[in-house]
Write a protein that holds these residues in place. Structure first.
Motif, PDB file in Angstrom:
ATOM      1  N   ALA A  75       0.798  -1.636   0.421  1.00  0.00           N
ATOM      2  CA  ALA A  75      -0.337   0.185   0.324  1.00  0.00           C
ATOM      3  C   ALA A  75       0.996   1.586  -0.150  1.00  0.00           C
ATOM      4  N   ASP A  76       1.700   1.324   0.592  1.00  0.00           N
ATOM      5  CA  ASP A  76       2.692   2.396   0.964  1.00  0.00           C
ATOM      6  C   ASP A  76       4.100   2.506   0.435  1.00  0.00           C
ATOM      7  N   THR A  77       5.193   2.634  -0.086  1.00  0.00           N
ATOM      8  CA  THR A  77       6.312   2.961   0.221  1.00  0.00           C
ATOM      9  C   THR A  77       7.245   4.234   0.633  1.00  0.00           C
ATOM     10  N   GLY A  78       6.427   4.972   0.922  1.00  0.00           N
ATOM     11  CA  GLY A  78       7.361   6.081   1.727  1.00  0.00           C
ATOM     12  C   GLY A  78       8.039   6.988   0.908  1.00  0.00           C
ATOM     13  N   ALA A  79       7.596   7.076  -0.908  1.00  0.00           N
ATOM     14  CA  ALA A  79       8.203   7.931  -1.336  1.00  0.00           C
ATOM     15  C   ALA A  79       6.864   9.413  -0.787  1.00  0.00           C
ATOM     16  N   PRO A  80       7.804  10.498  -1.488  1.00  0.00           N
ATOM     17  CA  PRO A  80       7.438  11.615  -1.346  1.00  0.00           C
ATOM     18  C   PRO A  80       6.198  12.037  -1.096  1.00  0.00           C
ATOM     19  N   GLU A 122      11.199   8.297  -5.095  1.00  0.00           N
ATOM     20  CA  GLU A 122      10.208   6.743  -5.002  1.00  0.00           C
ATOM     21  C   GLU A 122      10.549   6.686  -3.652  1.00  0.00           C
ATOM     22  N   GLY A 123      10.144   5.479  -3.181  1.00  0.00           N
ATOM     23  CA  GLY A 123      10.214   4.903  -2.284  1.00  0.00           C
ATOM     24  C   GLY A 123      11.791   4.466  -1.549  1.00  0.00           C
ATOM     25  N   MET A 124      11.101   3.393  -1.214  1.00  0.00           N
ATOM     26  CA  MET A 124      12.369   2.996  -0.798  1.00  0.00           C
ATOM     27  C   MET A 124      12.629   1.281  -1.852  1.00  0.00           C
ATOM     28  N   ASP A 135      17.054  -5.304  12.006  1.00  0.00           N
ATOM     29  CA  ASP A 135      17.150  -4.056  11.363  1.00  0.00           C
ATOM     30  C   ASP A 135      16.688  -3.765   9.013  1.00  0.00           C
ATOM     31  N   ILE A 136      16.527  -4.966   8.904  1.00  0.00           N
ATOM     32  CA  ILE A 136      16.033  -4.834   7.962  1.00  0.00           C
ATOM     33  C   ILE A 136      14.143  -4.572   7.844  1.00  0.00           C
ATOM     34  N   LEU A 137      13.824  -5.120   7.975  1.00  0.00           N
ATOM     35  CA  LEU A 137      11.902  -4.916   8.623  1.00  0.00           C
ATOM     36  C   LEU A 137      11.987  -3.867   9.479  1.00  0.00           C
ATOM     37  N   ARG A 138      13.254  -3.426   9.776  1.00  0.00           N
ATOM     38  CA  ARG A 138      13.136  -1.932  10.604  1.00  0.00           C
ATOM     39  C   ARG A 138      13.322  -0.774   9.427  1.00  0.00           C
ATOM     40  N   ILE A 139      14.203  -0.561   8.847  1.00  0.00           N
ATOM     41  CA  ILE A 139      14.240   0.256   7.700  1.00  0.00           C
ATOM     42  C   ILE A 139      13.200   0.137   6.931  1.00  0.00           C
ATOM     43  N   GLY A 140      12.262  -0.976   6.374  1.00  0.00           N
ATOM     44  CA  GLY A 140      11.196  -1.131   5.642  1.00  0.00           C
ATOM     45  C   GLY A 140       9.932  -0.508   6.855  1.00  0.00           C
TER      46      GLY A 140
END
Length: 602
Positions: free
Chosen positions: A142-147, A162-164, A180-185
């Motif tokens: 649903a979301d990838t952290g894009a602006p 774009e997002g991550m 740590d990987i999941l925290r980034i996401g």
């Protein structure tokens, strides 16, 4: 000069008659692999949290060999799986320590992904200490952290807007998640709880697939299972070769055009496809090298989507009995150009809309190019994905203490193009999924998000007319409850709606409208709009193109369209030269055969 790239699978022997297992066991194992993918699919659907996955079903599962050859897909979106190998190949290139219990994620178009919103999760399956398969679960998040609060960003010039991106990253080791990987996401996500739930649904699907394949090999023996894989690929190659051998030889070309996008492609983006059919060799080459360079926006295709879409056009024109496996793929070669908007993108241009829009145009061109062979071949153009009825909505939910929400909705979408013998598919949505995306339940959307769907339905007369009609479009109205809602959409087909072939007419155009009281304001076709409290958004998707001369349409089919409410009797007379009279029941029309014969003779 940018280089040419040609993809050509070599798995499967179209001329091999060698059988490694008997026909009965072949059928059993084919069904068992399909059942494994279906079970993986159910895990994703039932365990995911976001509506775009669990309601609309924007996800796919697959099984590949460890050498990245496609074994099985079931109920998968075509765009997700016809080039899945491009997303898993980097794993064996980048990692030399792959072990049982590893899980990898890849959503980067520059490491084989489709686009950044599709998180591709792959897990190796070891049997007897040897890696034999990959189980793959792909979900559109649903979301990838894009602006901007969307996963579709036609104005994003490069990946930095774009997002991550996870460019082939190991996110689990020895069956343990890497926190740590999941925290980034989660940190880069507007709806981290939904994101984490959707990721773990994919993990559950991969773990399920791994267990079932291990059980399969234990029950039937690894040698038998691997023998089946080789026979299955040989069968796919023979089936595809036999189907292609029945097509007319030659080179055929077709061009369509994506709508103008201000600042990205002011004149639109032409999409040109050529195919070379060699029925003697039983092969087809799809050539998309004659296309424009990458554009400064997110409309560029990824190598994955370009490759998959070229294959989809071919398979759409082969019998459905041809299996979608590596052997069948081996009969279709794809030639593209690096640095082209319809080809392999050149880092770091944007590709966030790579699964829709221009990609939809590539697929409809791949369908329609076969119409150059004449009837019964080919297909009329179909609608694309992203009218406002398939927009990404976001805002602060006033009923949940202002908690933010973001999700793609599927309130109403476009119709499919007609083929010889069949009218278009009403709930088509777009070529990348070919009807497998489900229309949202109004009640579910209204219970999950602070919106009201006031109406939706078929737009009469929006179908492409022809001997076989394209499907009509859907339209509707929805609005936010007591808050300002942002909607981002990319409504291709507003200026250039889907065309018909072999004399068929074009489908209806898309439209996006803001409603304020009694006033209506036409909105841009590609936009991020705020629909304020008290306002509404009205949309029309595109209808599908028609196939063949409208005057060749069976009058009974014309009456059927009128009786469904998709066409009025006056249009039936004007377009199809079919005269209708009231039938035996209220609202039902019958064909006046004598008057129809007179009209058509004139």
């Amino acid at each position: 000069m940018d280089g040419f790239i040609e993809t050509h699978s070599t798995s499967g022997d179209a001329d091999s008659e060698t059988r490694r297992i008997d026909a009965f066991m072949m059928s059993v194992l084919k069904s068992r692999f399909e059942a494994i993918v279906r079970e993986m699919t159910l895990v994703v659907m039932r365990a995911s949290r976001s509506a775009v996955i669990k309601n609309a079903r924007d996800f796919s599962c697959a099984i590949l060999t460890y050498e990245h050859e496609l074994v099985t897909v079931e109920d998968a979106l075509p765009i997700h799986v016809m080039s899945m190998d491009l997303a898993t190949r980097p794993l064996t290139d980048l990692f030399d320590d792959i072990e049982q219990g590893d899980i990898y994620i890849n959503n980067c178009p520059y490491t084989g992904g489709t686009h950044h919103a599709d998180l591709i999760m792959a897990m190796p399956v070891f049997v007897g200490g040897k890696p034999l398969f990959w189980v793959v679960a792909l979900s559109h998040h649903a979301d990838t952290g894009a602006p901007a609060p969307s996963t579709y960003l036609p104005f994003a010039k490069n990946i930095f807007e774009e997002g991550m991106h996870f460019p082939a990253v190991r996110m689990a080791r020895n069956y343990k998640e890497k926190a740590d990987i999941l925290r980034i996401g989660a940190m880069r996500n507007r709806v981290p709880d939904l994101w984490m739930g959707d990721v773990r649904a994919q993990i559950g699907a991969c773990r399920t697939g791994e267990r079932r394949i291990m059980d399969l090999c234990e029950r039937y023996g690894t040698d038998t299972v691997l023998g089946f894989i080789k026979d299955w690929f040989d069968y796919g190659a023979r089936s595809a070769k036999a189907a292609i051998s029945k097509l007319p030889a030659g080179r055929y070309e077709y061009e369509t055009r994506h709508d103008p996008v201000p600042g990205v492609a002011d004149e639109g983006i032409p999409v040109h496809v050529a195919i070379e059919v060699d029925p003697i060799a039983g092969e087809i080459l799809v050539d998309v090298t004659n296309n424009v360079d990458c554009v400064p926006g997110g409309l560029n295709l990824s190598e994955n989507t370009c490759t998959g879409s070229c294959r989809i056009g071919v398979f759409n024109n082969l019998p459905e009995s041809v299996p979608h496996n590596e052997g069948a793929k081996s009969r279709v070669r794809v030639r593209m150009r690096e640095g082209s908007a319809i080809g392999k993108p050149k880092y770091p241009v944007g590709t966030s809309v790579a699964t829709t829009n221009v990609n939809d145009r590539l697929m409809v061109a791949g369908d329609a190019v076969f119409s150059g062979m004449g009837a019964p071949y080919g297909r009329a153009e179909s609608a694309g994905h992203l009218p406002a009825g398939v927009g990404v909505i976001s805002g602060a939910d006033p009923w949940k203490n202002g908690k933010g929400y973001v999700n793609q909705i599927f309130v109403g979408y476009g119709g499919g193009g007609a083929v010889h013998g069949h009218d278009g598919w009403l709930t088509f949505c777009g070529s990348a999924n070919a009807g497998l995306i489900q229309l949202d339940s109004v009640e579910m959307d209204e219970s999950m998000y602070p919106i009201v769907v006031e109406r939706r339905g078929v737009i009469p007369g929006s179908q492409g007319f022809g001997e076989f009609e394209g499907a009509p479009a859907m339209g509707g109205v929805f609005y936010p409850l007591d808050h300002d809602m942002t909607i981002i959409y990319a409504a291709d087909g507003t200026h250039t709606p889907p065309k018909g072939v072999l004399g068929g007419g074009a489908g209806g155009a898309s439209a996006s409208i803001r409603v304020t009281g009694e006033e209506k304001e036409a909105l841009p076709a590609f936009s991020e709009e705020v629909i304020a409290a008290g306002q509404k958004i009205e949309f029309a998707a595109c209808g599908g193109g028609g196939y063949g001369d409208p005057l060749a349409r069976d009058p009974a089919r014309v009456a059927g369209s009128v009786n469904r409410g998709w066409l009025d009797p006056e249009a039936a007379r004007a377009v199809y030269r079919v005269a209708l009279v009231p039938g035996g029941e209220p609202g039902i029309w019958s064909v006046d055969r004598e008057e129809t014969a007179r009209l058509r003779a004139a």
